[in-house]
Every structure is written in C-alpha cells, then in structure tokens.
Design an enzyme around this catalytic site. Structure first.
Site, PDB file in Angstrom:
ATOM      1  N   ARG A  62      67.289  35.702 128.205  1.00 16.24           N
ATOM      2  CA  ARG A  62      68.237  36.634 128.825  1.00 16.24           C
ATOM      3  C   ARG A  62      68.732  37.670 127.817  1.00 16.24           C
ATOM      4  O   ARG A  62      68.913  38.843 128.154  1.00 16.24           O
ATOM      5  CB  ARG A  62      69.411  35.844 129.397  1.00 16.24           C
ATOM      6  CG  ARG A  62      70.435  36.714 130.111  1.00 16.24           C
ATOM      7  CD  ARG A  62      71.342  35.868 130.985  1.00 16.24           C
ATOM      8  NE  ARG A  62      72.257  36.709 131.737  1.00 16.24           N
ATOM      9  CZ  ARG A  62      73.585  36.699 131.585  1.00 16.24           C
ATOM     10  NH1 ARG A  62      74.125  35.893 130.687  1.00 16.24           N
ATOM     11  NH2 ARG A  62      74.342  37.494 132.304  1.00 16.24           N
ATOM     12  N   HIS A  66      68.718  41.685 128.304  1.00 20.58           N
ATOM     13  CA  HIS A  66      69.930  42.514 128.218  1.00 20.58           C
ATOM     14  C   HIS A  66      69.845  43.509 127.071  1.00 20.58           C
ATOM     15  O   HIS A  66      70.448  44.583 127.137  1.00 20.58           O
ATOM     16  CB  HIS A  66      71.166  41.619 128.090  1.00 20.58           C
ATOM     17  CG  HIS A  66      71.582  41.006 129.398  1.00 20.58           C
ATOM     18  ND1 HIS A  66      72.887  40.718 129.715  1.00 20.58           N
ATOM     19  CD2 HIS A  66      70.853  40.650 130.481  1.00 20.58           C
ATOM     20  CE1 HIS A  66      72.939  40.193 130.942  1.00 20.58           C
ATOM     21  NE2 HIS A  66      71.715  40.133 131.420  1.00 20.58           N
ATOM     22  N   ASN A  94      78.285  40.628 129.640  1.00 22.58           N
ATOM     23  CA  ASN A  94      77.768  39.869 128.493  1.00 22.58           C
ATOM     24  C   ASN A  94      78.772  38.919 127.845  1.00 22.58           C
ATOM     25  O   ASN A  94      78.402  37.848 127.371  1.00 22.58           O
ATOM     26  CB  ASN A  94      77.263  40.850 127.420  1.00 22.58           C
ATOM     27  CG  ASN A  94      76.000  41.575 127.858  1.00 22.58           C
ATOM     28  OD1 ASN A  94      75.304  41.127 128.756  1.00 22.58           O
ATOM     29  ND2 ASN A  94      75.709  42.702 127.225  1.00 22.58           N
ATOM     30  N   HIS A 193      64.972  32.890 136.155  1.00 20.12           N
ATOM     31  CA  HIS A 193      66.045  32.012 136.608  1.00 20.12           C
ATOM     32  C   HIS A 193      65.534  30.616 136.967  1.00 20.12           C
ATOM     33  O   HIS A 193      66.264  29.820 137.542  1.00 20.12           O
ATOM     34  CB  HIS A 193      66.811  32.646 137.777  1.00 20.12           C
ATOM     35  CG  HIS A 193      67.529  33.909 137.387  1.00 20.12           C
ATOM     36  ND1 HIS A 193      67.974  34.839 138.295  1.00 20.12           N
ATOM     37  CD2 HIS A 193      67.877  34.403 136.162  1.00 20.12           C
ATOM     38  CE1 HIS A 193      68.557  35.848 137.647  1.00 20.12           C
ATOM     39  NE2 HIS A 193      68.506  35.609 136.367  1.00 20.12           N
TER      40      HIS A 193
HETATM   41  C1  HEM Z   1      66.894  40.930 138.770  1.00 19.08           C
HETATM   42  C2  HEM Z   1      68.115  41.154 138.335  1.00 19.08           C
HETATM   43  C3  HEM Z   1      68.927  40.085 137.626  1.00 19.08           C
HETATM   44  C4  HEM Z   1      70.195  39.727 137.931  1.00 19.08           C
HETATM   45  C5  HEM Z   1      71.058  40.319 139.016  1.00 19.08           C
HETATM   46  C6  HEM Z   1      70.554  38.664 137.027  1.00 19.08           C
HETATM   47  C7  HEM Z   1      71.787  38.039 137.014  1.00 19.08           C
HETATM   48  C8  HEM Z   1      72.100  36.937 136.253  1.00 19.08           C
HETATM   49  C9  HEM Z   1      73.381  36.271 136.256  1.00 19.08           C
HETATM   50  C10 HEM Z   1      74.594  36.699 137.048  1.00 19.08           C
HETATM   51  C11 HEM Z   1      73.290  35.215 135.421  1.00 19.08           C
HETATM   52  C12 HEM Z   1      74.412  34.235 135.075  1.00 19.08           C
HETATM   53  C13 HEM Z   1      75.244  34.877 133.971  1.00 19.08           C
HETATM   54  C14 HEM Z   1      76.614  34.280 133.761  1.00 19.08           C
HETATM   55  O1  HEM Z   1      76.836  33.090 133.977  1.00 19.08           O
HETATM   56  O2  HEM Z   1      77.471  35.045 133.352  1.00 19.08           O
HETATM   57  C15 HEM Z   1      71.955  35.206 134.882  1.00 19.08           C
HETATM   58  C16 HEM Z   1      71.458  34.264 134.007  1.00 19.08           C
HETATM   59  C17 HEM Z   1      70.196  34.316 133.462  1.00 19.08           C
HETATM   60  N1  HEM Z   1      69.299  35.339 133.574  1.00 19.08           N
HETATM   61 FE1  HEM Z   1      69.364  36.830 134.901  1.00 19.08          FE
HETATM   62  N2  HEM Z   1      69.501  38.404 136.201  1.00 19.08           N
HETATM   63  C18 HEM Z   1      68.484  39.254 136.514  1.00 19.08           C
HETATM   64  C19 HEM Z   1      67.270  39.355 135.879  1.00 19.08           C
HETATM   65  C20 HEM Z   1      66.887  38.592 134.796  1.00 19.08           C
HETATM   66  C21 HEM Z   1      65.724  38.824 133.980  1.00 19.08           C
HETATM   67  C22 HEM Z   1      64.750  39.997 134.151  1.00 19.08           C
HETATM   68  C23 HEM Z   1      65.687  37.844 133.044  1.00 19.08           C
HETATM   69  C24 HEM Z   1      64.710  37.629 131.935  1.00 19.08           C
HETATM   70  C25 HEM Z   1      63.462  38.034 131.942  1.00 19.08           C
HETATM   71  C26 HEM Z   1      66.822  36.985 133.298  1.00 19.08           C
HETATM   72  C27 HEM Z   1      67.100  35.825 132.624  1.00 19.08           C
HETATM   73  C28 HEM Z   1      68.200  35.033 132.837  1.00 19.08           C
HETATM   74  C29 HEM Z   1      68.360  33.714 132.263  1.00 19.08           C
HETATM   75  C30 HEM Z   1      67.318  32.969 131.453  1.00 19.08           C
HETATM   76  C31 HEM Z   1      69.620  33.266 132.643  1.00 19.08           C
HETATM   77  C32 HEM Z   1      70.292  31.956 132.242  1.00 19.08           C
HETATM   78  C33 HEM Z   1      71.052  32.180 130.941  1.00 19.08           C
HETATM   79  C34 HEM Z   1      71.679  30.939 130.348  1.00 19.08           C
HETATM   80  O3  HEM Z   1      71.502  29.839 130.861  1.00 19.08           O
HETATM   81  O4  HEM Z   1      72.369  31.094 129.316  1.00 19.08           O
HETATM   82  N3  HEM Z   1      67.543  37.485 134.341  1.00 19.08           N
HETATM   83  N4  HEM Z   1      71.255  36.269 135.394  1.00 19.08           N
END
Ligand code: HEM
Ligand SMILES: *[C@@H]1O[C@H](CO)[C@@H](O)[C@H](O)[C@H]1NC(C)=O
Ligand SMILES: *[C@@H]1O[C@H](CO)[C@@H](O)[C@H](O)[C@H]1NC(C)=O
Ligand SMILES: *[C@@H]1O[C@H](CO)[C@@H](O)[C@H](O)[C@H]1NC(C)=O
Ligand SMILES: *[C@@H]1O[C@H](CO)[C@@H](O)[C@H](O)[C@H]1NC(C)=O
Ligand SMILES: *[C@@H]1O[C@H](CO)[C@@H](O)[C@H](O)[C@H]1NC(C)=O
Ligand SMILES: *[C@@H]1O[C@H](CO)[C@@H](O)[C@H](O)[C@H]1NC(C)=O
Ligand SMILES: *[C@@H]1O[C@H](CO)[C@@H](O)[C@H](O)[C@H]1NC(C)=O
Ligand SMILES: *[C@@H]1O[C@H](CO)[C@@H](O)[C@H](O)[C@H]1NC(C)=O
Length: 325
Positions: A62, A66, A94, A193
C-alpha cells in the site's frame, strides 16, 4: 592501444548514461553494477521483519501505491513533515493508517552500509513491496529500477489524488485513468485487498448509517456477512479497531474476488467492482483463466512506472525520511 580502448570505454559509458538519462525509462537491474547484492539485502531483512509481523507485506504494498499516486513513485510518501510543511504521510488518508516507514528506514540502512548513496528510497520501496508480496503469495513481478527520489511532499496532494473507499466504479476508473492506468488495472490492483486490513471507520457507515440514515445497512452486502462485520465493527467502534479486507487474511490469492462476487466486500469501493458490466467481465475472465497473479504483476509494473523521475532529476536520498541537505 590501451588508451584507445580506455577512450572507447569512457565513450560508451557516457553514451550509456546519456541515453539512459534522456529516455527516462526504468530498467530491470539498474543497480547490477553499483549494488550487485541489493535484492538479497532487501530479501534478508524482509525475512526478519515479516517473521515479526506478516501484516507488513500489506503495509509495504500500500505504501508503494500511495507513493506513486502523489508526484509519481519518488519516495515522497516517506518524507517526514518539517517546520512549516505537512507531508503526505501526515495527510488524512495516510496518517494513523500507513505502516512500514520504520521498516523501510531499516532496509535503507542495510543498503547504505553496502552501497552508500547509490540506491533511491523510491526503488527500495518498489523492490520491498514486490519482495514482501511474493513472500505471502504465489505472485511476483519484475521491478524495473532507476527511480530518483523527490524532494517535495505535500499532505493536501495526497487528499486530492488518493481514491477514498466511498468512490463508485466510474470514479475509481477516472482516478486510475489520471495516472495512465486503465479499467483492468484498477480492477486487478484492487485485488491487493486480498491481504491487509482496514480501520472500522471506513466500514461503519455501510453497516450502521448507510446514506446517513441511522441503523440502515448497505443492501449490497450479504446479510450473513453484515452480521459478521457488525460484530467486528460495532457502531461505536474506536479509531484503532480493524477488520480484515479479505476472508483469507494475509494470504495473497484470488479468493478476494470470490468474496466480492458473493457480496462479501468489506470496502464500498471493492463491492463496486461488480457493479459494472466491464468490471464483472474482467473478474470472471480472470477467475476462469486463473490469471490473477500474472495480471497483478503486469499492472504493478504499470503502477511502478507512474510519473517516475530518472537520470539527474531529484536525488538519491541518504535517509528516506528527510531530503538531503
Ligand atoms: C482502487 C482504489 C483503492 C481504494 C479506494 C483503496 C482504499 C483502501 C482503504 C480505505 C484501506 C484501509 C486503510 C485504513 O484502514 O485507513 C486500504 C488498505 C489497503 N490497500 Fe487499498 N485502496 C485502493 C487501491 C489499492 C491499490 C492499487 C493497492 C496496491 C496495489 C492497495 C493496497 C492496499 C493494501 C495492501 C491495504 C491493507 C494495508 C494494511 O493492512 O496495512 N489498495 N485501501
Ligand atoms: C542485470 O542483470 C540481469 C540478470 O543477469 C539482466 O537480466 C539485466 O538485463 C541486467 N540489467 C542491467 C541494466 O544491466
Ligand atoms: C549479500 O547480502 C546478504 C544479505 O545481507 C548477505 O548474507 C551476503 O553475504 C551478501 N553477499 C555479498 C557478496 O555481499
Ligand atoms: C521521521 O519521523 C518518525 C516518526 O515521527 C521518527 O521516528 C523518525 O525519527 C523521523 N526521522 C527523521 C530522520 O527525522
Ligand atoms: C504459482 O503461479 C504460477 C504462475 O502464475 C503457476 O504456474 C503455479 O502453478 C502456481 N503455483 C501454485 C502452488 O499455486
Ligand atoms: C449518520 O450520517 C449522517 C450524515 O452523514 C451524520 O450527520 C450522522 O452524524 C451519522 N450518525 C451516526 C450515528 O454516525
Ligand atoms: C436497529 O434496527 C434493528 C432491526 O433492523 C432493531 O432491532 C434495533 O433495535 C435498531 N437499533 C436502534 C438503535 O435503533
Ligand atoms: C450469504 O452468505 C451466507 C454464508 O456464506 C450464505 O449461506 C448465503 O447464501 C448468502 N446469501 C446470499 C443472498 O447470497
Ligand atoms: C481467458 O483470457 C482470454 C484473454 O486473455 C479470453 O479471450 C478468454 O475468453 C478467457 N477465458 C475464459 C474462460 O474466460
């Protein structure tokens, strides 16, 4: 003779750097000569860090995303705020959310010990994201390198550029298009995800206050799954309460999409992926062809290329949290 061949080496070396500088392209193995042991240094450290916390893989993946979405993949997300400047890492999307900063700093220290002043923080992040992901799933992709580090990090740009989980399908497509990524990239990269977690605050509205009406639930979520989610994320969930983004936790697999198809998406943006004929078709084709791992790699290379700085633009930061003085 010796001096003629020396001149030739100097000439071809100069041409090499000139061509490289002008093309602005990343290459696989950019550090072959200047930091030959780079990938094993990163890999060894990640073995230790992931053994302590497997959730770091999701965090690094992530973090790379970002980074790339604000001023390109230039390590800007890694910079600390300074007097008078709030940096990306302290922005609303973030702060209290991204993890992995200290771990990137540790890896950077290892790399600096072996090859001082050579490897950019942006490249370390891209390489670490791939290596960590490959260690939690049967997926890997080539990581072209040669990124340079930026010197600017502004919180408000993260707010503007990063897609919130409340986006619908069209808004998600539009957001990715801004960075030259297409609908398939968006659907495939949302598959990230399959690992990691979200704070309940991104889900409570879907469960408890849908469209602002108290005690109303998003009707697009499976009712049994709603009960499960409500148990993990009560209406009064605190800011440090989390729910897994996918039923198979920290394993990188395609089950995420089966869950989405079964109306068991946790984030609204993930549930949106099947709310569109093209999105549905991309998912069904991917599952039928068992191509998620390969497709993910292809789209990650595109993500890692977003607005990169190369050649003599930017710098090679000594410490990933601060620009060189
Ligand atoms: C398509 C649009 C996307 C949206 C709207 C989105 C939104 C989010 C949100 C809201 C979270 C939780 C964050 C929190 O708890 O504050 C999250 C977690 C995460 N996102 Fe996304 N995301 C997107 C695309 C992506 C992409 C492109 C990647 C990587 C290639 C990604 C990888 C991750 C990962 C791995 C997590 C888990 C992080 C953790 O466990 O620490 N996301 N995302
Ligand atoms: C680095 O080495 C790898 C493996 O031998 C090779 O595939 C790649 O093209 C090399 N890259 C450069 C820039 O020398
Ligand atoms: C390469 O790095 C690994 C991990 O840090 C280390 O075990 C190994 O000795 C290094 N090899 C060389 C040639 O420096
Ligand atoms: C950057 O900020 C983090 C968290 O506040 C802190 O632990 C770290 O020491 C800072 N790094 C530098 C180089 O100032
Ligand atoms: C891992 O992925 C490769 C390529 O995508 C595939 O050929 C192989 O069967 C997979 N192995 C496992 C254990 O899933
Ligand atoms: C429900 O949503 C509305 C509109 O966004 C908001 O004003 C209200 O405070 C929310 N209620 C609860 C209990 O979260
Ligand atoms: C919420 O709705 C459920 C039924 O859908 C009801 O049993 C419950 O009492 C309601 N809770 C509140 C606080 O209104
Ligand atoms: C919701 O999920 C449950 C548990 O997996 C399943 O038994 C049920 O059939 C699902 N409901 C719908 C409408 O798909
Ligand atoms: C597999 O993918 C190809 C395109 O890459 C597509 O033409 C084909 O229909 C897919 N197979 C299935 C079963 O969806």
């Amino acid at each position: 003779m010796a001096s003629a061949s020396l001149r030739w080496v100097v000439f071809t070396t100069l041409v090499f750097f000139f061509v490289r500088d002008c093309s602005g392209q990343l290459v696989t193995g950019f550090y072959n000569a200047t930091c030959p042991n780079l990938t094993s240094i990163i890999s060894s450290r990640l073995n230790i860090l992931l053994a302590a916390d497997v959730g770091l893989a999701a965090g690094l993946l992530r973090l790379h995303f970002h980074d790339c979405w604000v001023r390109g993949c230039d390590g800007s997300v890694l910079l600390n705020s300074t007097n008078g400047n709030v940096a990306e890492k302290d922005s609303t999307p973030n702060a209290n959310s991204l993890i992995g900063f200290a771990e990137i700093d540790t890896i950077k220290s290892d790399v600096e010990a072996a090859c001082p002043g050579v490897v950019s923080c942006a490249d370390i992040l891209a390489l670490a994201a791939e290596d960590a992901t490959s260690k939690v799933g049967n997926v890997s992709w080539p990581v072209p390198t040669g990124r340079r580090d930026g010197t600017v990090s502004i919180a408000s740009e993260a707010v503007t550029n990063l897609p919130p989980p409340s986006f619908n399908f069209a808004q998600l497509v539009q957001n990715f298009a801004t960075f030259g990524l297409d609908t398939k990239d968006m659907v495939v990269l949302s598959g990230a995800h399959t690992i990691g977690r979200t704070r309940c605050l991104h889900v409570t509205q879907r469960l408890w206050n849908f469209t602002g009406v108290f005690n109303t639930t998003d009707p697009s979520i499976n009712a049994t799954f709603v009960d499960f989610l409500k148990g993990v994320c009560p209406s009064n969930a605190g800011t440090r309460q989390f729910v897994s983004l996918d039923s198979t936790g920290q394993t990188f697999d395609s089950i995420f999409y089966n869950n989405i198809l079964a109306l068991k998406g946790v984030l609204g943006s993930d549930s949106e992926l099947i709310n569109n004929a093209q999105g549905l078709q991309i998912i069904n084709t991917m599952l039928a062809n068992i191509s998620f791992a390969a497709d993910f790699g292809v789209s990650m290379v595109k993500l890692g290329n977003v607005q990169v700085k190369t050649g003599t633009v930017g710098e090679i930061r000594k410490n990933c949290a601060v620009i060189n003085s």
